[in-house]
Design a protein around this motif. Sequence first.
Motif, PDB file in Angstrom:
ATOM      1  N   VAL A 280       0.841  -1.390   0.018  1.00  0.00           N
ATOM      2  CA  VAL A 280       0.053  -0.042   0.067  1.00  0.00           C
ATOM      3  C   VAL A 280       0.758   1.201  -0.129  1.00  0.00           C
ATOM      4  O   VAL A 280       0.642   2.206  -0.643  1.00  0.00           O
ATOM      5  CB  VAL A 280      -0.975  -0.027   1.087  1.00  0.00           C
ATOM      6  CG1 VAL A 280      -1.730   1.231   1.529  1.00  0.00           C
ATOM      7  CG2 VAL A 280      -1.991  -0.944   1.116  1.00  0.00           C
ATOM      8  N   CYS A 281       1.885   1.213   0.900  1.00  0.00           N
ATOM      9  CA  CYS A 281       2.783   2.434   0.905  1.00  0.00           C
ATOM     10  C   CYS A 281       3.554   2.725  -0.698  1.00  0.00           C
ATOM     11  O   CYS A 281       3.680   3.727  -0.917  1.00  0.00           O
ATOM     12  CB  CYS A 281       3.772   2.016   1.918  1.00  0.00           C
ATOM     13  SG  CYS A 281       3.127   2.278   3.449  1.00  0.00           S
ATOM     14  N   GLU A 282       3.703   1.404  -1.008  1.00  0.00           N
ATOM     15  CA  GLU A 282       4.446   1.567  -2.511  1.00  0.00           C
ATOM     16  C   GLU A 282       3.551   2.143  -3.464  1.00  0.00           C
ATOM     17  O   GLU A 282       4.193   2.975  -4.416  1.00  0.00           O
ATOM     18  CB  GLU A 282       4.994   0.183  -2.751  1.00  0.00           C
ATOM     19  CG  GLU A 282       5.848   0.399  -4.156  1.00  0.00           C
ATOM     20  CD  GLU A 282       7.208   1.036  -4.248  1.00  0.00           C
ATOM     21  OE1 GLU A 282       7.444   1.522  -5.183  1.00  0.00           O
ATOM     22  OE2 GLU A 282       7.758   1.419  -2.985  1.00  0.00           O
ATOM     23  N   TYR A 283       2.172   1.582  -3.424  1.00  0.00           N
ATOM     24  CA  TYR A 283       1.350   2.202  -4.377  1.00  0.00           C
ATOM     25  C   TYR A 283       0.875   3.540  -4.234  1.00  0.00           C
ATOM     26  O   TYR A 283       0.756   4.454  -4.990  1.00  0.00           O
ATOM     27  CB  TYR A 283      -0.040   1.101  -4.526  1.00  0.00           C
ATOM     28  CG  TYR A 283       0.287  -0.062  -4.929  1.00  0.00           C
ATOM     29  CD1 TYR A 283       1.453  -0.535  -5.804  1.00  0.00           C
ATOM     30  CD2 TYR A 283      -0.626  -0.925  -4.877  1.00  0.00           C
ATOM     31  CE1 TYR A 283       1.590  -1.570  -6.485  1.00  0.00           C
ATOM     32  CE2 TYR A 283      -0.462  -2.167  -5.522  1.00  0.00           C
ATOM     33  CZ  TYR A 283       0.557  -2.650  -6.212  1.00  0.00           C
ATOM     34  OH  TYR A 283       0.791  -3.796  -6.862  1.00  0.00           O
ATOM     35  N   CYS A 284       0.931   4.115  -2.996  1.00  0.00           N
ATOM     36  CA  CYS A 284       0.708   5.356  -2.605  1.00  0.00           C
ATOM     37  C   CYS A 284       1.814   6.417  -3.246  1.00  0.00           C
ATOM     38  O   CYS A 284       1.614   7.685  -3.447  1.00  0.00           O
ATOM     39  CB  CYS A 284       0.464   5.652  -1.214  1.00  0.00           C
ATOM     40  SG  CYS A 284      -0.973   4.792  -0.636  1.00  0.00           S
ATOM     41  N   LEU A 317      -1.201   3.642   9.285  1.00  0.00           N
ATOM     42  CA  LEU A 317      -0.276   3.791   8.162  1.00  0.00           C
ATOM     43  C   LEU A 317      -1.300   3.809   6.917  1.00  0.00           C
ATOM     44  O   LEU A 317      -1.145   4.809   6.130  1.00  0.00           O
ATOM     45  CB  LEU A 317       0.170   2.321   8.217  1.00  0.00           C
ATOM     46  CG  LEU A 317       0.898   2.125   6.706  1.00  0.00           C
ATOM     47  CD1 LEU A 317       2.367   3.236   6.872  1.00  0.00           C
ATOM     48  CD2 LEU A 317       1.453   0.511   6.756  1.00  0.00           C
ATOM     49  N   VAL A 318      -2.433   3.420   6.944  1.00  0.00           N
ATOM     50  CA  VAL A 318      -3.364   3.451   5.768  1.00  0.00           C
ATOM     51  C   VAL A 318      -3.757   4.799   5.669  1.00  0.00           C
ATOM     52  O   VAL A 318      -3.995   5.621   4.850  1.00  0.00           O
ATOM     53  CB  VAL A 318      -4.468   2.450   6.180  1.00  0.00           C
ATOM     54  CG1 VAL A 318      -5.512   2.675   4.863  1.00  0.00           C
ATOM     55  CG2 VAL A 318      -4.136   1.200   5.742  1.00  0.00           C
ATOM     56  N   GLU A 319      -4.292   5.372   6.865  1.00  0.00           N
ATOM     57  CA  GLU A 319      -4.929   6.709   6.932  1.00  0.00           C
ATOM     58  C   GLU A 319      -3.860   7.838   6.639  1.00  0.00           C
ATOM     59  O   GLU A 319      -4.024   8.857   5.843  1.00  0.00           O
ATOM     60  CB  GLU A 319      -5.439   6.977   8.476  1.00  0.00           C
ATOM     61  CG  GLU A 319      -6.602   6.030   8.690  1.00  0.00           C
ATOM     62  CD  GLU A 319      -6.949   6.118  10.156  1.00  0.00           C
ATOM     63  OE1 GLU A 319      -6.451   7.179  10.895  1.00  0.00           O
ATOM     64  OE2 GLU A 319      -7.919   5.453  10.603  1.00  0.00           O
ATOM     65  N   GLN A 320      -2.750   7.577   7.229  1.00  0.00           N
ATOM     66  CA  GLN A 320      -1.310   8.456   6.677  1.00  0.00           C
ATOM     67  C   GLN A 320      -1.182   8.483   5.195  1.00  0.00           C
ATOM     68  O   GLN A 320      -0.663   9.723   4.694  1.00  0.00           O
ATOM     69  CB  GLN A 320      -0.110   8.527   7.303  1.00  0.00           C
ATOM     70  CG  GLN A 320      -0.221   8.482   8.809  1.00  0.00           C
ATOM     71  CD  GLN A 320       1.060   7.901   9.892  1.00  0.00           C
ATOM     72  OE1 GLN A 320       1.803   7.409   9.286  1.00  0.00           O
ATOM     73  NE2 GLN A 320       0.847   8.430  10.979  1.00  0.00           N
ATOM     74  N   MET A 321      -1.205   7.361   4.606  1.00  0.00           N
ATOM     75  CA  MET A 321      -0.956   7.410   3.147  1.00  0.00           C
ATOM     76  C   MET A 321      -2.174   7.704   2.447  1.00  0.00           C
ATOM     77  O   MET A 321      -1.921   8.362   1.157  1.00  0.00           O
ATOM     78  CB  MET A 321      -0.605   6.009   2.915  1.00  0.00           C
ATOM     79  CG  MET A 321       0.663   5.360   3.738  1.00  0.00           C
ATOM     80  SD  MET A 321       2.144   6.685   3.538  1.00  0.00           S
ATOM     81  CE  MET A 321       2.687   6.181   1.835  1.00  0.00           C
ATOM     82  N   THR A 322      -3.359   7.467   2.530  1.00  0.00           N
ATOM     83  CA  THR A 322      -4.358   7.559   1.715  1.00  0.00           C
ATOM     84  C   THR A 322      -5.261   8.801   1.911  1.00  0.00           C
ATOM     85  O   THR A 322      -5.722   9.110   0.591  1.00  0.00           O
ATOM     86  CB  THR A 322      -5.364   6.148   1.871  1.00  0.00           C
ATOM     87  OG1 THR A 322      -5.835   6.324   3.318  1.00  0.00           O
ATOM     88  CG2 THR A 322      -4.784   5.066   1.289  1.00  0.00           C
ATOM     89  N   VAL A 323      -5.292   9.412   2.997  1.00  0.00           N
ATOM     90  CA  VAL A 323      -6.110  10.593   3.063  1.00  0.00           C
ATOM     91  C   VAL A 323      -5.613  11.592   2.242  1.00  0.00           C
ATOM     92  O   VAL A 323      -6.155  12.257   1.460  1.00  0.00           O
ATOM     93  CB  VAL A 323      -6.099  11.107   4.524  1.00  0.00           C
ATOM     94  CG1 VAL A 323      -6.868  12.624   4.610  1.00  0.00           C
ATOM     95  CG2 VAL A 323      -6.936  10.046   5.290  1.00  0.00           C
TER      96      VAL A 323
END
Length: 384
Positions: A280-284, A317-323
Motif C-alpha cells: 500500500v505504501c509503495e502504491y501510494c 499507516l493506511v490513513e496517513q498514506m491514503t487521506v
Amino acid sequence: SGACFKDVVSRMGVNKCLCKELAPKFITALDKLSHDGNQEARYYGRLVLSWCMELPNFETLCQRHLPSNSARNIRDLCDKIQSKGVGTLPQSGDRTSGRYRSQPVSRAQSNLSATYPSNRSRKASCHGDADLHTSLEQSSPRVTRRPGPRRDLRETVQADKMPHSLYENLTSSNWQDRYAGIAELLELAVKQTADVRNCIVRISDAFTPRLKDPNSKVNLYALQCLLRMLPHLETSLDQVLTPFTEQLVPNLASQRANIVTLTSQILDGFRVHVDNPQLVCEYCRIIKSQNNPRIKPIILDKISDMVRDVHEVRPKLVEQMTVPIIIEHGDCLVQTNGVNNLGSYVGRLTCLLYQCMGNRLLAEIARIKPSTVGTVREYLVSNT
C-alpha cells in the motif's frame, strides 16, 4: 557530533528513527556520517549502520530516500561491516586521517563496548583521561562474529550461487542473449528456488530493466516469466519491491493490450506474495509521483482492493498514506462520468476509507484542507 548522533539513535531506537517522518533526514545524515572525512565520525556512522542492518526494510528505505550511487555505497559498506566488523574507535591522534583498522569485532560486542565502557579493562586507571581511554580501547578483546541465520542486507559475491552467464546474458546488448538469460532465470527459480531468493537483490539489478526492455519480444517474455516466478520468489520480493514497481508501472501506459494485462496481473500477484502494508505504501508513493492519466486509475483501484484489509491491521499507516491522496484529488469527485475517469476511482477509495474511518475522515480532511471537505461530503451523501 558523531558520538551525539549515536547517543540519540541509541536512546530513540532505530525503529523510531526510521519512521515515515524521520526516515528521509535520518538516512541522509547516516550516509554523510558514514563517509565523513573525519575518522571518528565514520566509526560512529558504521556503528549506527550496523544497528540499522538488522531491519529487513532498511535497504528499501535507502533506495527510496538516497540517490542510486549513495544507496549502492551504503550496501557496499554494509557488506564490509558484515565481513570485517565495525572496527575500533580511532585513537585521539589518528582521528582526522587514514582508514579505520578493521578487526573481526562482532556487532553485539561493538554495541556493548560503546554503551558500557566500564566493562573494559581497568589497567590504565592510574593515568590521565586520554591514556585511560586509549588503554581501554586497545585492551578490548577481539571477538569473532558468530555466524547465524539472519536476513542479510545484501548477499556477498561468495554466497552468490548463480552462474555468471546469467548476469552476462541479462545485461547483454544482444536481444537474443537477454531473452536466453530470462529463460535461464525462470529455470533457476523453479529448480534452485532458495539460491535465487538469497541472490534476489543482485538478480533484480540485472533483471528489472528487462521488464521495460526496448525489444518488444524481450519485454513481453520478461513479464510472462516474472508472473510465473512470483510463487517461487514469494516474500523475498519484499527486498526489491521498489525496483520492480519502478520498471513495471510505466508498462500500464503501453499501447499494447497484452503488456498492460500482464503488468496488471503481476501487480495483483504482489498482493498475494508481498507484505500488503508495504505494498500500500509503495502504491501510494507511485500515485504521488505519477501524472499519467492512464496509470493513476489502475493503481488507485489496486489500493482500494487492499485498503479495508490493511486498515484492520495498520489503521494509522493506511490513513496517513491514503487521506492525502483523497485531498489532492478531491476536485475529481465533482465529475465522475466516463469509464476510465479518475474521479470514479478516487470516489471508490473515498467510500471504502469512509467505511473504515467514519466521520473521522471528514474531520481529518477539514483539518488539512477545509475547502475540500464539502465536495467529499456531497459525494459520500450521494454514493453511500
